[in-house]
Design a protein around this motif. Sequence first.
Motif, PDB file in Angstrom:
ATOM      1  N   PRO A  13      38.033  43.532  36.617  1.00  0.00           N
ATOM      2  CA  PRO A  13      38.179  44.864  37.219  1.00  0.00           C
ATOM      3  C   PRO A  13      38.471  45.949  36.184  1.00  0.00           C
ATOM      4  O   PRO A  13      38.116  47.112  36.380  1.00  0.00           O
ATOM      5  CB  PRO A  13      39.348  44.695  38.191  1.00  0.00           C
ATOM      6  N   GLY A  14      39.078  45.584  35.061  1.00  0.00           N
ATOM      7  CA  GLY A  14      39.366  46.552  34.003  1.00  0.00           C
ATOM      8  C   GLY A  14      38.187  46.805  33.072  1.00  0.00           C
ATOM      9  O   GLY A  14      38.305  47.543  32.103  1.00  0.00           O
ATOM     10  N   GLY A  15      37.045  46.163  33.346  1.00  0.00           N
ATOM     11  CA  GLY A  15      35.851  46.387  32.541  1.00  0.00           C
ATOM     12  C   GLY A  15      35.703  45.482  31.339  1.00  0.00           C
ATOM     13  O   GLY A  15      34.803  45.672  30.527  1.00  0.00           O
ATOM     14  N   ARG A  18      34.372  38.657  29.803  1.00  0.00           N
ATOM     15  CA  ARG A  18      35.074  37.441  29.403  1.00  0.00           C
ATOM     16  C   ARG A  18      34.198  36.234  29.692  1.00  0.00           C
ATOM     17  O   ARG A  18      33.604  36.142  30.770  1.00  0.00           O
ATOM     18  CB  ARG A  18      36.384  37.354  30.190  1.00  0.00           C
ATOM     19  N   ARG A  19      34.102  35.318  28.745  1.00  0.00           N
ATOM     20  CA  ARG A  19      33.408  34.044  28.984  1.00  0.00           C
ATOM     21  C   ARG A  19      34.258  33.202  29.910  1.00  0.00           C
ATOM     22  O   ARG A  19      35.481  33.169  29.768  1.00  0.00           O
ATOM     23  CB  ARG A  19      33.185  33.288  27.682  1.00  0.00           C
ATOM     24  N   ILE A  20      33.603  32.487  30.802  1.00  0.00           N
ATOM     25  CA  ILE A  20      34.319  31.577  31.705  1.00  0.00           C
ATOM     26  C   ILE A  20      33.626  30.228  31.690  1.00  0.00           C
ATOM     27  O   ILE A  20      32.474  30.109  31.291  1.00  0.00           O
ATOM     28  CB  ILE A  20      34.425  32.145  33.147  1.00  0.00           C
ATOM     29  N   GLY A  21      34.325  29.215  32.148  1.00  0.00           N
ATOM     30  CA  GLY A  21      33.807  27.853  32.073  1.00  0.00           C
ATOM     31  C   GLY A  21      34.183  27.241  30.735  1.00  0.00           C
ATOM     32  O   GLY A  21      34.956  27.810  29.962  1.00  0.00           O
ATOM     33  N   LEU A  41      32.236  33.265  43.942  1.00  0.00           N
ATOM     34  CA  LEU A  41      33.136  34.345  43.547  1.00  0.00           C
ATOM     35  C   LEU A  41      33.761  34.859  44.835  1.00  0.00           C
ATOM     36  O   LEU A  41      33.048  35.287  45.744  1.00  0.00           O
ATOM     37  CB  LEU A  41      32.384  35.483  42.843  1.00  0.00           C
ATOM     38  N   THR A  42      35.107  34.792  44.937  1.00  0.00           N
ATOM     39  CA  THR A  42      35.788  35.244  46.151  1.00  0.00           C
ATOM     40  C   THR A  42      36.176  36.715  46.013  1.00  0.00           C
ATOM     41  O   THR A  42      36.242  37.257  44.906  1.00  0.00           O
ATOM     42  CB  THR A  42      37.053  34.414  46.435  1.00  0.00           C
ATOM     43  N   GLU A  43      36.472  37.344  47.135  1.00  0.00           N
ATOM     44  CA  GLU A  43      36.943  38.738  47.132  1.00  0.00           C
ATOM     45  C   GLU A  43      38.262  38.887  46.364  1.00  0.00           C
ATOM     46  O   GLU A  43      38.535  39.926  45.782  1.00  0.00           O
ATOM     47  CB  GLU A  43      37.115  39.250  48.561  1.00  0.00           C
ATOM     48  N   SER A  44      39.074  37.818  46.354  1.00  0.00           N
ATOM     49  CA  SER A  44      40.361  37.864  45.655  1.00  0.00           C
ATOM     50  C   SER A  44      40.229  37.597  44.156  1.00  0.00           C
ATOM     51  O   SER A  44      41.215  37.626  43.438  1.00  0.00           O
ATOM     52  CB  SER A  44      41.337  36.872  46.288  1.00  0.00           C
ATOM     53  N   VAL A  68      39.438  36.052  37.694  1.00  0.00           N
ATOM     54  CA  VAL A  68      38.854  37.047  36.791  1.00  0.00           C
ATOM     55  C   VAL A  68      39.781  37.349  35.620  1.00  0.00           C
ATOM     56  O   VAL A  68      39.310  37.681  34.538  1.00  0.00           O
ATOM     57  CB  VAL A  68      38.446  38.345  37.528  1.00  0.00           C
ATOM     58  N   ASN A  69      41.079  37.207  35.800  1.00  0.00           N
ATOM     59  CA  ASN A  69      42.043  37.470  34.727  1.00  0.00           C
ATOM     60  C   ASN A  69      42.799  36.224  34.293  1.00  0.00           C
ATOM     61  O   ASN A  69      43.850  36.334  33.666  1.00  0.00           O
ATOM     62  CB  ASN A  69      43.054  38.537  35.180  1.00  0.00           C
TER      63      ASN A  69
END
Length: 186
Positions: A13-15, A18-21, A41-44, A68-69
């Motif tokens: 959300p902060g722009g 980030r790599r994930i997995g 991907l959930t809304e939360s 996401v964070n």
Amino acid sequence: YNPQGDTTWVRTPGGVMRRIGFQSGFHLSPEKRHDGGIDFLTESGYIAGWSSTYQPTANGRTAWVTHVNGPNRRVGFYDVIHASTNSTGRSYIRDINEDGVSGGESFQFDEMLTGPGGGYTAWLATPLGNTVRVGLYDAEHTFNDDSPLGHQYNFVLLLNENNSAIGYTERYDPVSNSNTTGAGGI
């Protein structure tokens, strides 16, 4: 198809990108290839996906959940029952809720079998990766082939916001040990 693989990512959300997995260690082939995918991907902000694993004699799949964070967390089972002799496991995520609780299944390896072998263990996992077995594992739902353990085929289909899950287990006649679900799974 990209011969070098894929990198999964999220824009926070902060722009921030980030790599994930998982993309290192046994998630990286000798040729430096890594593959992965995102399933939910959930809304939360919870994300569920998978990363390929590479071993000298077989490849596998790691299921993971992140926020996401937040950090990546491996979910599913990867113990001796759920890993081949070369430590390759295969786990799949089928659903995730807004609290980050995921549901899926892990393949049961049995390399002592003369046939195709294996089964599936259904599970639920917290966002921290704590995983518990769900499904039916009694004699009526165990296929006793030439494995000393027998096999079960348990699958999670959906889960809700109260962490209740629905799924199914293949049923076997305890006398003849034949599959009684029929071709349509009814």
